[in-house]
Design an enzyme around this catalytic site. Structure first.
Site, mmCIF file in Angstrom:
data_model
loop_
_atom_site.group_PDB
_atom_site.id
_atom_site.type_symbol
_atom_site.label_atom_id
_atom_site.label_comp_id
_atom_site.label_asym_id
_atom_site.label_seq_id
_atom_site.Cartn_x
_atom_site.Cartn_y
_atom_site.Cartn_z
ATOM 1 N N HIS A 1 0.831 -1.211 0.000
ATOM 2 C CA HIS A 1 0.000 0.000 0.000
ATOM 3 C C HIS A 1 0.865 1.260 0.000
ATOM 4 C CE1 HIS A 1 -3.393 -2.661 1.189
ATOM 5 N NE2 HIS A 1 -2.483 -3.237 1.929
ATOM 6 N N SER B 1 14.334 20.659 -17.946
ATOM 7 C CA SER B 1 13.142 21.433 -18.247
ATOM 8 C C SER B 1 13.526 22.640 -19.078
ATOM 9 C CB SER B 1 12.507 21.892 -16.934
ATOM 10 O OG SER B 1 11.737 23.055 -17.126
ATOM 11 N N GLU C 1 9.125 7.581 -17.188
ATOM 12 C CA GLU C 1 7.731 7.982 -17.391
ATOM 13 C C GLU C 1 7.213 7.511 -18.752
ATOM 14 O OE1 GLU C 1 8.781 12.194 -16.370
ATOM 15 O OE2 GLU C 1 6.732 12.148 -15.585
ATOM 16 N N LYS D 1 15.695 21.298 -12.826
ATOM 17 C CA LYS D 1 14.998 20.026 -13.003
ATOM 18 C C LYS D 1 15.863 18.921 -13.596
ATOM 19 C CE LYS D 1 11.251 18.961 -12.184
ATOM 20 N NZ LYS D 1 10.064 19.129 -12.967
#
Lengths: 459, 459, 459, 459
Positions: free
Chosen positions: D158, D279, D292, D285
């Protein structure tokens, strides 16, 4: 029990086939809608002179009686009567005699079941929209509180800290997603606002009916233009399932964030005990399983949508029994989104925001866009400013230095425009406050957002 | 080639990773939209004083030049520049020097790519709606001709002959389905009518921008209310993909019917040679493969919808690279529905209706609902009338008799209300003509339908 | 009722949350598997000395008692006890006292529920495989009869007549599809043959357990290699759902053909009354709705597969409550394929093949591949032969002539190799008989196929 | 250019229809397989005496020449020639004259394209399996290193800390998932090991062919048993797409964990610069966008699977053009999984594990299962032990105390079995070491796992 259509048949139905084709187990959920539709139909038949006035009154009285039986749980459901329509019709004949057989004049189960599903979905989209509003209200309340508290947390892209944002602003992002859902279900309701009655089997009927009157009686503002289309259309059900799927996608994004935020590592929130569960083996556990289930139930919402689209693929006109498969998907998605919205509302209303923790977790480097912006405002082309600050961040990382600890001399080596004043820009609250563009996270803008949100809630 | 963000990095990108993350192969389709958006952004920056007026003019001129290069195919695409946005920006700097770097002020690729997709979809929904209208027009023309010709064919439920209908009526069923699609894409366009510009990375920008002006310049009537939502929302793309999927379902139903109708066994239509193909082995074959492909392409439309929904499931806010997967699905569905609509229009405009064959194939038994209705109008409860006629049909089938050949005496054994006069009702044209309920297949009703259809086409 | 994990909690569960997270409504279907697994676990604990021998016997006796209660319907299910595991455990404690609490030693619900699902699916794949075999047997019997009868029907590609085939051959095409399904479920069973017990929550257990023994006791031949994988794996369930989806695709193809064949226009088959239904409005109707439902239920099979895949997308290790969503999909797909196979078996066993009609419907032009082949065998390159025969077919069509009516002179104008002898080749039985390549439709080949099919059925 | 089947046609194809039905844009990827299959077919025709020996040699030589043209990029593709098969055939005739037309003897494009796809998938499953092995090897190497380093990290259920595990153990969980994928693709390959050649259009061929020989020549060990099935079967392609979808689900779980682990908040890993991007607006970043994208690409893998299943739904036998839609899905899924595996291998091989951080993040409370186990081993029923420890955890939380700081007296208030000795059990390394059950996370068990993993890699 004799079938409604046994005249033409000699063989008896196979037991397995009967169980297989019976839809009563699920279409009984349409019982009330079926009675409502039948009452309107019977009244119309009497008004139009297709049946006698007294016959009409008898039928309506019988149907009212059935409505009561349904309400008090005494209605005798019989699986061998195939479906809810024939269950009700047979009961009607039991109650009022053979005249009950006149109810089905100028009607087919094809337009009847389509009507029931339209009625069901009109009610259900209303319920869903109200449940969306309740969740929006919860988000609104929490956002209003957190605008008050001024709570700042890291804003993320790629789950990496990007720029700090107001918690209120982040919560409102979900408010607006849900507002699109709310509007989408309004459109679904609009798609459901077409009465199929009068189409009969597929071609219309030869009786002098008045389906415009029936439609009005049932709250519809339009009829289908074409009887073949009326009995074969399930667009409105697909739209409902799509609305549920997309709503599910939104809730899964919210749920994912809540799960991540409630980890020990992030530590941004605490679930209320009422919305968490423990482990049968690990005594310390407090699991966000309500949120996980909300996320997991997206699967069935997607599955139901794809399921009905699959049914429709390549299906010839007009009605085919394949369409019987529409109902369980619709019921399951409706139940699922209502439960998920309800639980999401409960979670959001009761969770604890750990404001201090959120603020502390804002990393200094997530503020440096403002350094680049500062350089850009001094005339450095943005691309160069970006590269310069990137090097600065890397240098700090390599040297284990904090930006705020750098001397003017050190800064100056990166750009003459980088001085203590520039570094002073790097305060999370200031960074947030500067994002004053419309829709931005500056407190004033978020206050405006809240005002607009409140207006939505008043509709 | 240096990356736009390499300041912070020391290691070089891996070749495989670079190829994997590059989106240029597909996002180059957004080149024109990207330039359009950038020109508006640059003008706004100059108007707002964020950059100098001359700088603005220089940038706009450079972008106009790029627009020409794109149009005449001379634009130098470079995969190593990651995506279309950076390709254009780098080209701009080549053309006008470092000032080109100022274009990205107060903007992030997150809001930029969202803008491009909004612009693309607004144009594309227009194209799709026009293509839908062209197919509707073809159906309308054929329906008008066939109302004129009075062609009757069997109407089907469960692919069994149910009741005869006018061919014009059957064709119009598809007209109205498509009309819902047309309206649905209007709603999609409405969903796309929100400018994300100004959201920057996720939090808004500190520059004194005027996104309302930019939005107006680009034809948007609204902004997103919330910057986080603005960069993470793909609802509008999902809606587009759903619109395509449902349109695909409709076209697959039409295609299925055309395939069945063109069989030797049905024999209702002949495909024009231009829309059929042959076999490499069987010289006699004439295959309806355009229709089959229309039907089969439903698979990819469903797949694209599910694909994007899967991407969104459980995705935390605000932007994640997963969202990059939106574009190919959108392009593929757009190309697919445009091609399918186009081909369906061609098929429908050129196929031959075999009117005589259709009429001949209407089976006598598909007319007997009118016998039951007749009995019902004589006061026999419909259920009893239905059973009586069912037995009559079975008896004829068993005895190998045609209904029209029965004597009055034979008929009388089934019901006193069944006489020659009743049997005289069993003429297909008469059966059709009696279905005068609104939306029914009677010629007068279909004429009304055509009138309403014509009105739709004028919008 | 106290929760199994309430030690750490202060707040009470919310009623909605409790209803939302309770899985009892569906996981009660795993009750028997749960007891079976627990008995084996308890025995192992006693054998390994983790609990006393007498304790073990007491627990096993209690579980046997529960098994009886489940069988005779007296087991007291309680929703507030969350799930089936805790229902059984609480009942055990009621029956035998606190020692029942020792059953959960060295176990977590995470490995327990995984075990139950493995056990359930092993049984269910067996049932599905038997049901597949029953349908295969029905097809085999009908094929054997029809090979005997020598029935020929048109073979189709693109739903256009291509070349005639033996009905027996066509039926056997489905036999082999189903044989792949049968084999696929054998692989699913193999994937289910891994015991997760011993993984406990996710990391294994510190008790000196002997999961190899327990696995053997339960009929498993393997353990999971890794405890984290053991509790988070649902591959076996996905494989089951995929097996069901593909089986559903096959059944939908069969169902589609039966629907088309039973149209008046094709007229190849008649459904037994037992597997058809009538219409509530049209007395003549006899609808193949069992077949339509088989076809339509494909939607839910696809939806269930996609649903579970969606659940798994992006789910971190090890266990998450999202996985609770696996069960309803599995149960629904299992029930659906079992019912569909059963009904398909009933349809196929009872339908009537209209042999004469099939034979009559073979169109002359579907035989002309043999003319082209004949020309090719005379040395004409196949492509030229094909073109020549294509022209001949077109000419006949335009002139309204039948091939068999052409004179030698007329034929000679197309090719010197086309003479009466060539046209004599155009007998359907002869055309079929010539297709003697392995797997072809010649009677001898089909007889071989039947022999191989019989062997499959003996496995 | 004349069509291969134009003999029967008079009208010309419509330009749009031609573009719509042409498959060349994608089936050109099957060019090599098509040539390979044709060479084997030509040899068989010559061996069997269907064509002359010299004709056979001429054809084979021509095909070899085409193979070279394909390899060096000089092959003249022509879209107007419909598909790759006719492109190659036409080129053959150009190269060797009309005798090239004999190649298509005893063959149809229906069995030809099925053959090509079988050949393609046999090669591709090999490639996919090798790519899986490469990723497994990377995981194996990292696991071996981390077993050596003894790195412990929190284990999660969880996404809440559950019990600590060895990093090596966690990594191997993915190893075994991938091992199932590897095995699954072996089964896919087995499903592809069936030659459809000889089925011709659907019924077999009248030429005295030897498809067993051809199959052997092409590396197949079996033929299809039934010619109708041979041309309409796409099970093998569905299985491939399912294998890709499930592999994608696994990779998405890995990717999700990497994304979460690379957050600043978890801080367990650092992506190599080569596998991260920056970025365009935020200089600090470093985004895990390779991971992803791996996660996001699951969408298209699911979509492709559903797409082909949709195509198959309700498709009558034997071949239909709908099946043409199989190829793009197969190619796209193949390309996608190969790229994702490759990139995942790169990520895993180069990322940095922050061992200290992992160890530090193990929370004390995640060790208390061992307290409950300790109590259970003293004879306290596990359920009571669990509750007792749960209260202890809550008390510590409320009092702000650490477990390790409690005095014997304080502990004694919860249970007489809780003493300092018990608390001494709460060392992460000790907790891990105690999980010695088979498949558990104790170092000795993980060493065994590694040994078994090494054996897999040797296959």
């Amino acid at each position: 029990m004799p079938k409604a259509w046994e005249g033409r048949f000699t063989g008896k139905p196979d037991v397995r086939a009967e169980a297989f084709t019976s839809s009563l187990a699920f279409d009984r959920r349409l019982a009330v809608q079926d009675v409502t539709g039948s009452i309107a139909h019977a009244r119309m038949l009497a008004r139009s002179g297709v049946i006698g006035r007294q016959e009409g009154e008898l039928i309506v009285a019988g149907l009212e009686r059935i409505r009561e039986e349904l309400a008090d749980g005494t209605f005798p459901f019989r699986r061998e009567a195939e479906d809810i329509h024939l269950n009700i019709e047979k009961r009607l004949v039991e109650l009022i005699g053979p005249v009950g057989g006149k109810l089905h004049t100028a009607r087919s189960r094809n337009d009847q079941v389509a009507l029931d599903l339209h009625l069901y979905l009109r009610e259900t989209t209303d319920e869903v929209r109200e449940a969306i509003r309740r969740l929006q209200r919860a988000l609104f309340r929490r956002a209003a509180e957190e605008l008050e508290s001024g709570t700042i947390l890291p804003g993320y892209t790629h789950l990496q800290q990007a720029q700090p944002v107001l918690l209120a602003h982040h919560l409102l992002a979900y408010f607006w997603m849900l507002d699109r859902d709310w509007e989408r279900f309004r459109q679904v309701d609009d798609s459901c606002d077409r009465s199929p009655l009068g189409a009969a089997a597929l071609a219309g009927t030869s009786f002098p009916v008045d389906p415009v009157w029936t439609a009005g009686e049932l709250g519809f503002s339009r009829l289908y233009e074409n009887s073949v289309d009326a009995v074969s259309d399930r667009d409105f059900a697909c739209e409902f399932l799509f609305g549920c799927a997309l709503l599910g996608a939104h809730l899964s994004r919210l749920a994912e964030e809540l799960v991540i935020w409630s980890t020990r590592e992030f530590g941004f929130i605490r679930f209320a005990d009422a919305y968490a569960t423990g482990s049968s083996i690990m005594p310390q556990k407090k699991n966000p399983d309500t949120a996980e289930l909300v996320r997991g139930k997206t699967g069935r919402l997607y599955g139901n949508l794809l399921g009905l689209l699959t049914v429709l693929k390549g299906l010839p006109l007009a009605y085919g029994s394949d369409l019987q498969e529409d109902k369980e998907k619709v019921f399951d998605s409706a139940d699922t989104v209502l439960a998920c919205l309800d639980v999401a509302e409960g979670i959001c209303s009761t969770l604890e925001f750990r404001r201090e923790r959120m603020r502390e977790m804002v990393d200094e480097t997530s503020l440096v866009t403002d350094l680049a912006d500062h350089l850009a405002s001094k005339g450095v082309p943005f691309r160069e400013a970006h590269a310069m600050v990137g090097k600065l961040v890397r240098w700090c990382e390599e040297e284990g230095r904090r930006l705020s600890s750098l001397t003017t001399a050190e800064l100056g080596e990166f750009s003459i425009h980088l001085d203590q004043e520039a570094v002073a820009l790097l305060d999370p609250a200031a960074v947030v406050a500067r994002r004053r563009s419309p829709g931005g996270t500056a407190p004033g803008r978020v206050a405006e957002e809240l005002t607009r949100a409140r207006k939505c809630l008043m509709v």
